[in-house]
Scaffold this motif. Sequence first.
Motif, PDB file in Angstrom:
ATOM      1  N   ASN A 284     -26.607 -11.085  61.092  1.00 55.90           N
ATOM      2  CA  ASN A 284     -26.756  -9.725  60.676  1.00 55.90           C
ATOM      3  C   ASN A 284     -25.539  -9.097  61.244  1.00 55.90           C
ATOM      4  N   HIS A 285     -25.441  -7.731  60.774  1.00 51.25           N
ATOM      5  CA  HIS A 285     -24.265  -6.805  61.300  1.00 51.25           C
ATOM      6  C   HIS A 285     -24.791  -5.752  61.862  1.00 51.25           C
ATOM      7  N   THR A 286     -24.561  -5.400  63.183  1.00 55.03           N
ATOM      8  CA  THR A 286     -25.007  -4.279  63.943  1.00 55.03           C
ATOM      9  C   THR A 286     -24.005  -3.150  63.509  1.00 55.03           C
ATOM     10  N   TYR A 287     -22.862  -3.369  62.911  1.00 54.73           N
ATOM     11  CA  TYR A 287     -21.973  -2.273  62.513  1.00 54.73           C
ATOM     12  C   TYR A 287     -21.418  -1.399  63.891  1.00 54.73           C
ATOM     13  N   HIS A 288     -21.192  -2.217  64.942  1.00 59.97           N
ATOM     14  CA  HIS A 288     -20.439  -1.507  66.067  1.00 59.97           C
ATOM     15  C   HIS A 288     -19.316  -0.866  65.429  1.00 59.97           C
ATOM     16  N   GLN A 289     -18.707  -1.515  64.615  1.00 58.00           N
ATOM     17  CA  GLN A 289     -17.549  -0.782  63.813  1.00 58.00           C
ATOM     18  C   GLN A 289     -17.729  -0.898  62.235  1.00 58.00           C
ATOM     19  N   PHE A 290     -17.505   0.099  61.389  1.00 57.77           N
ATOM     20  CA  PHE A 290     -17.383  -0.346  60.039  1.00 57.77           C
ATOM     21  C   PHE A 290     -16.027  -0.191  59.791  1.00 57.77           C
ATOM     22  N   THR A 291     -15.467  -1.457  59.437  1.00 58.09           N
ATOM     23  CA  THR A 291     -13.981  -1.561  59.308  1.00 58.09           C
ATOM     24  C   THR A 291     -13.759  -1.987  57.831  1.00 58.09           C
ATOM     25  N   ILE A 292     -13.029  -0.962  57.343  1.00 55.92           N
ATOM     26  CA  ILE A 292     -12.695  -1.492  55.651  1.00 55.92           C
ATOM     27  C   ILE A 292     -11.259  -1.930  55.831  1.00 55.92           C
ATOM     28  N   ARG A 293     -10.563  -2.666  54.658  1.00 56.43           N
ATOM     29  CA  ARG A 293      -9.384  -3.286  54.443  1.00 56.43           C
ATOM     30  C   ARG A 293      -8.756  -2.520  53.352  1.00 56.43           C
ATOM     31  N   LEU A 294      -7.429  -2.061  53.729  1.00 51.69           N
ATOM     32  CA  LEU A 294      -6.590  -1.468  52.718  1.00 51.69           C
ATOM     33  C   LEU A 294      -5.470  -2.412  52.088  1.00 51.69           C
ATOM     34  N   LYS A 295      -4.913  -2.324  50.903  1.00 51.31           N
ATOM     35  CA  LYS A 295      -4.148  -3.140  50.349  1.00 51.31           C
ATOM     36  C   LYS A 295      -2.939  -3.428  51.110  1.00 51.31           C
ATOM     37  N   ASN A 296      -2.372  -2.387  51.643  1.00 50.85           N
ATOM     38  CA  ASN A 296      -1.116  -2.662  52.602  1.00 50.85           C
ATOM     39  C   ASN A 296      -1.103  -1.664  53.579  1.00 50.85           C
ATOM     40  N   VAL A 297       0.084  -1.633  54.663  1.00 54.35           N
ATOM     41  CA  VAL A 297      -0.086  -0.740  55.511  1.00 54.35           C
ATOM     42  C   VAL A 297       0.443   0.487  55.252  1.00 54.35           C
ATOM     43  N   LYS A 298       1.065   0.857  54.165  1.00 53.64           N
ATOM     44  CA  LYS A 298       1.301   2.187  53.810  1.00 53.64           C
ATOM     45  C   LYS A 298       0.298   3.066  53.378  1.00 53.64           C
ATOM     46  N   ILE A 299      -0.682   2.276  52.477  1.00 56.89           N
ATOM     47  CA  ILE A 299      -1.767   2.905  51.870  1.00 56.89           C
ATOM     48  C   ILE A 299      -2.653   3.162  53.269  1.00 56.89           C
ATOM     49  N   ARG A 300      -2.829   2.264  54.084  1.00 54.94           N
ATOM     50  CA  ARG A 300      -3.710   2.467  55.364  1.00 54.94           C
ATOM     51  C   ARG A 300      -3.375   3.620  56.030  1.00 54.94           C
ATOM     52  N   ASN A 301      -2.037   3.710  56.367  1.00 56.32           N
ATOM     53  CA  ASN A 301      -1.500   4.698  56.978  1.00 56.32           C
ATOM     54  C   ASN A 301      -1.946   6.064  56.631  1.00 56.32           C
ATOM     55  N   ASN A 302      -1.372   6.253  55.323  1.00 55.46           N
ATOM     56  CA  ASN A 302      -1.595   7.340  54.624  1.00 55.46           C
ATOM     57  C   ASN A 302      -2.820   7.915  54.359  1.00 55.46           C
ATOM     58  N   LEU A 303      -3.799   6.926  54.220  1.00 54.89           N
ATOM     59  CA  LEU A 303      -5.355   7.131  54.153  1.00 54.89           C
ATOM     60  C   LEU A 303      -6.013   7.835  55.396  1.00 54.89           C
ATOM     61  N   LYS A 304      -5.419   7.318  56.387  1.00 55.76           N
ATOM     62  CA  LYS A 304      -5.676   7.721  58.037  1.00 55.76           C
ATOM     63  C   LYS A 304      -5.239   9.138  57.982  1.00 55.76           C
ATOM     64  N   LEU A 305      -3.927   9.426  57.583  1.00 56.09           N
ATOM     65  CA  LEU A 305      -3.419  10.821  57.796  1.00 56.09           C
ATOM     66  C   LEU A 305      -4.076  11.902  56.938  1.00 56.09           C
ATOM     67  N   PHE A 306      -4.527  11.303  55.777  1.00 53.92           N
ATOM     68  CA  PHE A 306      -5.447  12.057  54.779  1.00 53.92           C
ATOM     69  C   PHE A 306      -6.932  12.592  55.276  1.00 53.92           C
ATOM     70  N   LEU A 307      -7.197  11.772  55.907  1.00 53.20           N
ATOM     71  CA  LEU A 307      -8.484  11.743  56.506  1.00 53.20           C
ATOM     72  C   LEU A 307      -8.669  12.581  57.733  1.00 53.20           C
ATOM     73  N   ALA A 308      -7.590  12.500  58.424  1.00 52.04           N
ATOM     74  CA  ALA A 308      -7.556  13.232  59.808  1.00 52.04           C
ATOM     75  C   ALA A 308      -7.263  14.765  59.135  1.00 52.04           C
ATOM     76  N   LYS A 309      -6.638  15.114  58.131  1.00 53.65           N
ATOM     77  CA  LYS A 309      -6.224  16.332  57.573  1.00 53.65           C
ATOM     78  C   LYS A 309      -7.619  17.142  56.980  1.00 53.65           C
ATOM     79  N   SER A 310      -8.447  16.248  56.645  1.00 55.80           N
ATOM     80  CA  SER A 310      -9.735  16.665  56.073  1.00 55.80           C
ATOM     81  C   SER A 310     -10.859  16.656  57.267  1.00 55.80           C
TER      82      SER A 310
END
Length: 375
Positions: A284-310
């Motif tokens: 089963n999954h205890t979701y210590h973390q809920f970790t998603i994967r993005l298509k590449n490093v650029k999308i990942r880093n941009n999404l992280k920034l976008f979330l931080a701004k929100s």
Amino acid sequence: MKIKFLDLRREYLRIKKEIDDSLFNVLESTDFIKGQSVTDFETKLKKYTNSKNVITCGNGTDAIQASLMAFDFPRNSEVLIPSFTYIATAEVVSLLGLKPVFVDVSIDTFNIDINDFRSKITSKSVAVLPVNLYGQSCEIEKVIEISKEYNLKVIEDNAQSFGAEYKKLSGKIIKTGTLSDVSTTSFFPSKNLGCFGDGGAIFSNDDKISEKIRMICNHGQSKKYYHEIIGMNSRLDTIQASILLKKLKILDSQILRRQNNAKIYIENLDNNNITLPEVLQFSNHTYHQFTIRLKNVKIRNNLKLFLAKSGIPSVIYYPIPIHQQNAFKNIKIKKKSLSNSENLSKTVLSLPIHPELNVKELKFICKTINNYFKV
Ligand SMILES: *Cc1c(COP(=O)(O)O)cnc(C)c1O
């Protein structure tokens, strides 16, 4: 809305009375080292995990170190570890004069890749340290089966998946960390079961090795001032044990909250652009973390920034795989031999999943992520 990645305060306020009473009892007793709460907590942990022996100690890193020390491996022996994990797993191997051998992980489960594990065993291998990353079990029965074949000890790092359930090939459901020679966990505040400082524990069904680990954690003493072996000073404080006794009682309900939070993510996140964490047959999954994967490093880093701004925090566990850390740069690695670990370090992103999040906050995070991909 200001969302927290972890909200220990909300949890504390919910169980404040019980925690405060427990704490004051210890203060009144002044029994700060190896007090009654430590013994009581070890007994409760045995019951919870159905493990024959439990030894509490100072932290999760010490738990791994003491376990490794108990086996007296010759210097320069090889210990296999996943290259995508927290540094603690690798650090203690090197500290003890053993040689870490990095094994790649599976891209879908983030846990040790069984084929790569088998391929990296040599005549110098003595142990493997599989990690149950992010809240679910690795393929532990396969790890154990291969380890028996090559006479390797299995020390399972269960720091992120304490409380998770593993379904054996026989169909029997057990707690993670109860099949290996030894397993370890951490009570660092952010873990599934966390205290108000540092703490850790070691689990084993082997009486002999457990006795040795207990001695190692207490200066190698058999009785006071009689030192049989070289040990360390690593104990769980009575104060921490008294808090953990209360928190163990709510662990399963806190895990359920994490699982309900995950359900909201899974139902509301538009999964065209993100890969959601895999749900496994055997764990089963205890979701210590809920970790998603993005298509590449650029999308990942941009999404992280976008979330931080929100106003939404997110964390990259881990931005650099162990074999690429400066601390391990003198260990030679064949190019592309750990490509999944390298890929994951560029594409993973962990979203807030802690038990105290509410539905409104979770839906806001989902909406923000979905909007990011719409524009
Ligand atoms: C937290 C953690 C540890 C170490 O725990 P500490 O109590 O901080 O020493 C070890 N391994 C993994 C995978 C962890 O997440």
